[in-house]
Scaffold this motif. Structure first.
Motif, PDB file in Angstrom:
ATOM      1  N   GLU A   1      93.874 -25.131 -32.533  1.00  0.00           N
ATOM      2  CA  GLU A   1      92.844 -25.547 -33.483  1.00  0.00           C
ATOM      3  C   GLU A   1      91.780 -24.468 -33.672  1.00  0.00           C
ATOM      4  O   GLU A   1      91.249 -24.296 -34.753  1.00  0.00           O
ATOM      5  CB  GLU A   1      92.185 -26.838 -32.988  1.00  0.00           C
ATOM      6  CG  GLU A   1      92.994 -28.046 -33.417  1.00  0.00           C
ATOM      7  CD  GLU A   1      92.610 -29.291 -32.656  1.00  0.00           C
ATOM      8  OE1 GLU A   1      91.525 -29.302 -32.053  1.00  0.00           O
ATOM      9  OE2 GLU A   1      93.405 -30.225 -32.668  1.00  0.00           O
ATOM     10  N   THR A   2      91.515 -23.750 -32.604  1.00  0.00           N
ATOM     11  CA  THR A   2      90.417 -22.788 -32.717  1.00  0.00           C
ATOM     12  C   THR A   2      90.815 -21.357 -32.390  1.00  0.00           C
ATOM     13  O   THR A   2      89.976 -20.482 -32.338  1.00  0.00           O
ATOM     14  CB  THR A   2      89.267 -23.180 -31.753  1.00  0.00           C
ATOM     15  OG1 THR A   2      89.821 -23.233 -30.440  1.00  0.00           O
ATOM     16  CG2 THR A   2      88.653 -24.502 -32.122  1.00  0.00           C
ATOM     17  N   ASN A   3      92.082 -21.159 -32.156  1.00  0.00           N
ATOM     18  CA  ASN A   3      92.487 -19.812 -31.747  1.00  0.00           C
ATOM     19  C   ASN A   3      93.800 -19.384 -32.401  1.00  0.00           C
ATOM     20  O   ASN A   3      94.718 -20.178 -32.559  1.00  0.00           O
ATOM     21  CB  ASN A   3      92.627 -19.784 -30.215  1.00  0.00           C
ATOM     22  CG  ASN A   3      93.123 -18.445 -29.714  1.00  0.00           C
ATOM     23  OD1 ASN A   3      94.283 -18.091 -29.930  1.00  0.00           O
ATOM     24  ND2 ASN A   3      92.251 -17.693 -29.067  1.00  0.00           N
ATOM     25  N   ILE A   4      93.838 -18.121 -32.763  1.00  0.00           N
ATOM     26  CA  ILE A   4      95.107 -17.522 -33.169  1.00  0.00           C
ATOM     27  C   ILE A   4      95.305 -16.318 -32.269  1.00  0.00           C
ATOM     28  O   ILE A   4      94.380 -15.512 -32.116  1.00  0.00           O
ATOM     29  CB  ILE A   4      95.089 -16.976 -34.613  1.00  0.00           C
ATOM     30  CG1 ILE A   4      94.515 -17.997 -35.574  1.00  0.00           C
ATOM     31  CG2 ILE A   4      96.483 -16.552 -35.048  1.00  0.00           C
ATOM     32  CD1 ILE A   4      94.247 -17.377 -36.932  1.00  0.00           C
ATOM     33  N   THR A   5      96.475 -16.235 -31.671  1.00  0.00           N
ATOM     34  CA  THR A   5      96.770 -15.046 -30.879  1.00  0.00           C
ATOM     35  C   THR A   5      98.019 -14.399 -31.454  1.00  0.00           C
ATOM     36  O   THR A   5      99.002 -15.086 -31.736  1.00  0.00           O
ATOM     37  CB  THR A   5      96.991 -15.406 -29.403  1.00  0.00           C
ATOM     38  OG1 THR A   5      95.812 -16.046 -28.929  1.00  0.00           O
ATOM     39  CG2 THR A   5      97.245 -14.164 -28.556  1.00  0.00           C
ATOM     40  N   VAL A   6      97.947 -13.088 -31.665  1.00  0.00           N
ATOM     41  CA  VAL A   6      99.128 -12.390 -32.179  1.00  0.00           C
ATOM     42  C   VAL A   6      99.424 -11.203 -31.275  1.00  0.00           C
ATOM     43  O   VAL A   6      98.540 -10.708 -30.584  1.00  0.00           O
ATOM     44  CB  VAL A   6      98.916 -11.863 -33.626  1.00  0.00           C
ATOM     45  CG1 VAL A   6      98.578 -12.988 -34.576  1.00  0.00           C
ATOM     46  CG2 VAL A   6      97.856 -10.774 -33.670  1.00  0.00           C
ATOM     47  N   SER A   7     100.692 -10.798 -31.273  1.00  0.00           N
ATOM     48  CA  SER A   7     101.018  -9.548 -30.595  1.00  0.00           C
ATOM     49  C   SER A   7     101.389  -8.543 -31.666  1.00  0.00           C
ATOM     50  O   SER A   7     101.891  -8.916 -32.729  1.00  0.00           O
ATOM     51  CB  SER A   7     102.156  -9.748 -29.605  1.00  0.00           C
ATOM     52  OG  SER A   7     103.356  -9.904 -30.312  1.00  0.00           O
ATOM     53  N   LEU A   8     101.116  -7.275 -31.370  1.00  0.00           N
ATOM     54  CA  LEU A   8     101.421  -6.238 -32.357  1.00  0.00           C
ATOM     55  C   LEU A   8     102.815  -5.692 -32.082  1.00  0.00           C
ATOM     56  O   LEU A   8     103.189  -5.471 -30.933  1.00  0.00           O
ATOM     57  CB  LEU A   8     100.407  -5.106 -32.278  1.00  0.00           C
ATOM     58  CG  LEU A   8      98.954  -5.526 -32.506  1.00  0.00           C
ATOM     59  CD1 LEU A   8      98.076  -4.285 -32.571  1.00  0.00           C
ATOM     60  CD2 LEU A   8      98.810  -6.345 -33.787  1.00  0.00           C
ATOM     61  N   ASP A   9     103.534  -5.527 -33.130  1.00  0.00           N
ATOM     62  CA  ASP A   9     104.894  -5.013 -33.039  1.00  0.00           C
ATOM     63  C   ASP A   9     104.824  -3.530 -32.684  1.00  0.00           C
ATOM     64  O   ASP A   9     104.360  -2.724 -33.481  1.00  0.00           O
ATOM     65  CB  ASP A   9     105.550  -5.244 -34.408  1.00  0.00           C
ATOM     66  CG  ASP A   9     106.940  -4.687 -34.478  1.00  0.00           C
ATOM     67  OD1 ASP A   9     107.381  -4.082 -33.487  1.00  0.00           O
ATOM     68  OD2 ASP A   9     107.567  -4.855 -35.525  1.00  0.00           O
TER      69      ASP A   9
ATOM     70  N   SER B   1     101.468  -4.475 -38.454  1.00  0.00           N
ATOM     71  CA  SER B   1     102.389  -5.602 -38.527  1.00  0.00           C
ATOM     72  C   SER B   1     102.368  -6.383 -37.224  1.00  0.00           C
ATOM     73  O   SER B   1     102.179  -5.844 -36.134  1.00  0.00           O
ATOM     74  CB  SER B   1     103.783  -5.112 -38.914  1.00  0.00           C
ATOM     75  OG  SER B   1     104.693  -5.374 -37.907  1.00  0.00           O
ATOM     76  N   VAL B   2     102.531  -7.691 -37.405  1.00  0.00           N
ATOM     77  CA  VAL B   2     102.363  -8.623 -36.302  1.00  0.00           C
ATOM     78  C   VAL B   2     103.731  -9.072 -35.835  1.00  0.00           C
ATOM     79  O   VAL B   2     104.647  -9.224 -36.636  1.00  0.00           O
ATOM     80  CB  VAL B   2     101.520  -9.807 -36.826  1.00  0.00           C
ATOM     81  CG1 VAL B   2     101.712 -11.041 -35.974  1.00  0.00           C
ATOM     82  CG2 VAL B   2     100.064  -9.411 -36.928  1.00  0.00           C
TER      83      VAL B   2
END
Ligand code: ASP
Ligand code: MG
Length: 852
Positions: A352-360, A344-345
């Motif tokens: 436009e060219t990047n997705i950054t997520v942190s992990l819960d 889960s995020v």
């Protein structure tokens, strides 16, 4: 209302169940609740450090050596049993069961989540055995032991999460049925079961959630989380010295804080309370007298930063792809991979060219293997970069967006630190910055300094952790009324309300002021307290009297007919011509605080000595209505007008012998009077005849724990410097509040108590008709229930009087015990501007005065 309403769920954490003393505190809390007719549902953790030890044992069992740490775990419990004088064999069978589980893990060399959960659950099960046995001895009634797994069932929508399950918390009539006959129940936190009756865990720190689930299930009237800190702070007080206790939080804010890493509450513990509208209290078993934090549905109207929190050790996944731009479904594809891998995020940011997520990392346990597999699958669609050792620092508070302009300067901090991800919650509850772990504490401290420490005082912010320790000390220290409780009760035997003055304290305060050697004369402001006995103390201690009306002058002359007239000083405001004449005839010194009398009636001052009251032009003080300087104030002569008086003064031979200035009240900066003296000394050069500089009053007293008292020696030092610069002037002061405020209390009997939603009203026999200050200028008075000083303060009470005005409130949000009709309530610091302002409004006589 059904009788199950009187259930209260109390959760005790690891520290609270780790010593006999703490179990005694638990027993005392339960007894208090029972005495009030409440039913008590106790949920508790494992003894502190036990869950960590079990976790370590599981790892060790797989590789071999686990015997020693197993023995240590057993000894830890045996020592506790011994300390609590419980049977030494109490846990023997339970130890043996754990041993068999560990042997099994050892034999297989591996462990499933299912077995891991079973092993970890032992800590809580053991401490229930200890708790039930001990409480059975301590309480007068049997304690009903439940196995939490019989009632908390894990949600299994997608899969069984053995280590971090969540449960249903809707009202459970079967459970209520089971427990209703036995008003004290004890059960484990942290554990639940699947529909197949397998043991699951609720995540590390999950006992809070257990308690919240149970509160929902039994429709408890409140949920109390008892831990080892006195409440939720604006930041972690171990890292930020200035972090302040939050007295109240709204459910949403608390949720945001818990999710953003404030470690005090498990993030899943708030929703159940919120949905069932159960107020949640955070309190400390170590300092049970402190009211702590209340989490409820009360909303604050204005935007305010409540806390700076951090989630450390988080993992970021940055995904780079040219292909995502304008490609429908790209995000859906990416996130479906997260779903496949059951990860889960938490935070997301996209460009436009990047997705950054942190992990819960709070409500899930993501293994290295999971991350590796996830990243492998993701890399088919984009370039994947995993970043570890990051911290998400959040600024939390309702409507943060509305105050962005105010907090903008704080963002310059990020010039120095790289921000990997920035996210602003759509709920408008937080702003989060992801940075490197190593910078985390520095950033939190700086943000806290800028956004909370420098924030104007708010009702919601309580004392700092350090101040709380001082409050505890101060509260146990001796205030005169604490040493005179019996006398006070006797004074109230035949009255419903009384002002009680302590004459020794009046004397003490005068002596304090007399220690300022730089000051030649002290005049007591009669308007603050005109009680004859109080005035007698002032008279006997050889100070003077500052008066503002002919009535006050008469009062002094009647009491002390032979008084030296130079001990009386007349400083009226907008008085009539006749009043000045009367006073001058009596040979009493006076101050003019306008040019009008000199310009319009110069003849009456001809040949006489006068003081001029100068407007220092900077208002100081605790409330607008007591600031007495500046153009909007009706007091004082602007400095630029003084010159205009010179020709008239010369023509009529009016002797300006003194200048006078007063800038407000409740001032707690030691340097204030020196600044004032300097200003007057500079101004005095206009009139060569000036000999005296009257610095006015405004000497503040300590009214709240977080305030620091004035230091007379420092005031003296700073004034001595002024005297060295201007040796030809005598310095005078005219304090009122400082002399009398803390020497008087208003005591009044409770008439009624009313609970309106979350507001706890305590009604007294007298209110603004006796003490007008709170209604008039929102002044703060500490208020205590004198009849229940030792009882824990469970409410934030509004203390009101019987007057038909909505401003008839003597105090709001006052930590208060459960109160009964007839109790005596004491309002501190009522010796100044109390009784003198009383009215007969509503035809209710104000409290009488008694001196002790
Ligand atoms: N004993 C468990 C833990 O340490 C649960 C709790 O204390 O809340 O995580
Ligand atoms: Mg905890």
């Amino acid at each position: 209302m059904s009788n199950n309403n009187s259930w209260q769920v109390l959760k005790f954490g690891g520290t609270s169940v780790s010593s006999r003393d703490n179990w005694n505190t638990i027993a005392a809390i339960i007894k208090r609740k029972r005495a009030k007719g409440k039913k008590v549902f106790v949920v508790h953790s494992a003894v502190s450090s036990v869950s960590n030890r079990l976790e370590a044992l599981i790892t060790l069992a797989q590789s071999g050596h686990y015997d020693e740490p197993y023995q240590e775990l057993v000894s830890l419990h045996q020592r506790l049993l011994q300390e609590m004088e419980l049977p030494a064999m109490l846990l023997d069978e339970q130890y043996a069961y754990l041993k068999r589980l560990l042997d099994g893990i050892h034999l297989l060399g591996e462990v499933s989540d299912r077995i891991r959960a079973l092993v970890m659950s032992q800590g809580e099960l053991w401490s229930t055995t200890i708790g039930q046995t001990y409480l059975n001895q301590q309480l007068e009634e049997p304690v009903n032991r439940l196995d939490a797994r019989d009632f908390l069932v894990a949600n299994e929508e997608y899969r069984v999460d053995y280590l971090c399950a969540s449960c249903d918390f809707l009202q459970d009539d079967a459970l209520i049925q089971t427990i209703n006959a036995t008003p004290v129940v004890i059960t484990q936190g942290f554990i639940a079961s699947t529909s197949e009756e397998e043991t699951v865990l609720l995540g590390r720190g999950g006992s809070d959630s257990s308690a919240a689930y149970f509160a929902g299930k039994i429709a408890a009237e409140r949920l109390e989380i008892w831990t080892d800190v006195p409440g939720i702070f604006t930041a972690n007080p171990n890292h930020v010295n200035n972090a302040r206790l939050l007295k109240q939080l709204n459910y949403d804010e608390a949720q945001e804080m818990a999710s953003a890493g404030a470690k005090i509450l498990h993030p899943r513990a708030i929703r159940p309370a919120q949905i069932s509208n159960i107020p949640l209290y955070i309190r400390s078993t170590i300092e049970p007298g402190i009211a702590g934090t209340i989490i409820n549905d009360v909303e604050n109207r204005w935007g305010m930063v409540k806390a700076i929190t951090a989630k450390e050790n988080i993992t970021l996944i940055s995904m780079e792809s040219q292909g995502m731009w304008q490609q429908p479904g790209f995000l859906a594809d990416i996130f479906s991979i997260f779903k496949q891998h059951q990860v889960s995020v938490d935070l997301v940011s996209t460009s436009e060219t990047n997705i950054t997520v942190s992990l819960d990392n709070l409500t899930q346990v993501v293994s290295e293997k999971q991350i590796k597999n996830l990243s492998l699958d993701l890399s088919r669609m984009c370039r994947v970069n995993i970043m570890k050792n990051c911290s998400a620092v959040s600024i939390v508070g309702k409507n943060v967006r509305a105050i962005l302009h105010k907090i903008a300067p704080a963002f310059s901090i990020f010039e120095t630190y790289k921000v990997y991800l920035l996210s602003q919650a759509a709920s408008d509850l937080n702003l989060t910055f992801v940075i490197d772990d190593e910078h985390c504490n520095k950033v939190i401290t700086a943000l806290h300094e800028l956004l909370i420490t420098n924030n104007p005082n708010s009702e919601i912010l309580g004392p700092t952790a350090k101040e709380l320790k001082q409050v505890e000390q101060a509260d146990t220290g001796s205030k005169w009324w604490q040493d005179n409780k019996e006398t006070i009760s006797m004074c109230l035997a035949k009255r419903d309300s009384a002002y009680i003055y302590h004459l020794d304290s009046v004397r003490q305060n005068i002596h304090n002021l007399q220690s300022i050697d730089a000051v030649e004369r002290i005049f007591f402001a009669v308007k603050s307290n005109n009680n004859p006995d109080v005035l007698q103390v002032a008279y006997d201690n050889e100070i003077g009297f500052e008066t503002v009306s002919c009535g006050e002058v008469e009062h002094i002359l009647n009491l002390f007919p032979t008084i030296d007239k130079s001990r009386i000083f007349f400083t009226p405001n907008f008085a009539a011509r006749q009043e000045y004449q009367t006073i001058l005839e009596k040979g009493i010194r006076l101050t003019l605080d306008s040019t009008y009398p000199i310009k319009e009636w110069p003849e009456i001052f001809s040949g006489k000595e006068v003081f001029l009251r100068v407007d220092p032009n900077i208002g100081k003080g605790h409330h607008e209505n007591v600031r007495t300087a500046g153009a909007t104030s009706k007091f004082g002569i602007p400095i630029y007008e003084l010159e205009e008086l010179k020709p008239i003064i010369e023509q009529y031979d009016i002797k300006v012998v003194g200048l006078h200035a007063h800038a407000g009240s409740g001032i707690l900066t030691n340097e204030h009077w020196a600044e004032h003296a300097r200003l007057l000394a500079e101004t005095a050069s206009i009139f060569p005849s000036v000999k005296y500089l009257n610095l006015g009053g405004g000497f503040g007293i300590k009214e709240r724990a977080q305030q620091t008292e004035l230091t007379m020696s420092q005031i003296d030092n700073t004034l001595q410097q002024v005297k060295a610069e201007y040796p030809h002037y005598e310095l005078w002061i005219e304090p009122g509040r400082y002399i009398s405020a803390n020497t008087g209390v208003l005591v009044s009997r409770v008439t009624q108590v009313k609970q309106k939603q979350n507001y706890y009203y305590v009604g007294l026999s007298t209110g603004m008709n006796s003490l007008m200050r709170p209604a008039l200028y929102g002044s703060y008075h500490n208020i205590v229930n004198l009849s229940r000083l030792d009882e824990s303060k469970e409410h934030l009470a509004t203390i009101v009087g019987p007057i038909c005005e909505s401003t008839d409130k003597l105090g709001v949000e006052i930590p208060f015990p459960e109160t009964k009709e007839g109790d005596l309530v004491l309002i501190e610091n009522a010796g100044a501007y109390g009784r003198v302002m009383a009215t007969q409004y509503n035809m209710r006589s104000p409290a009488e005065e008694v001196c002790i």
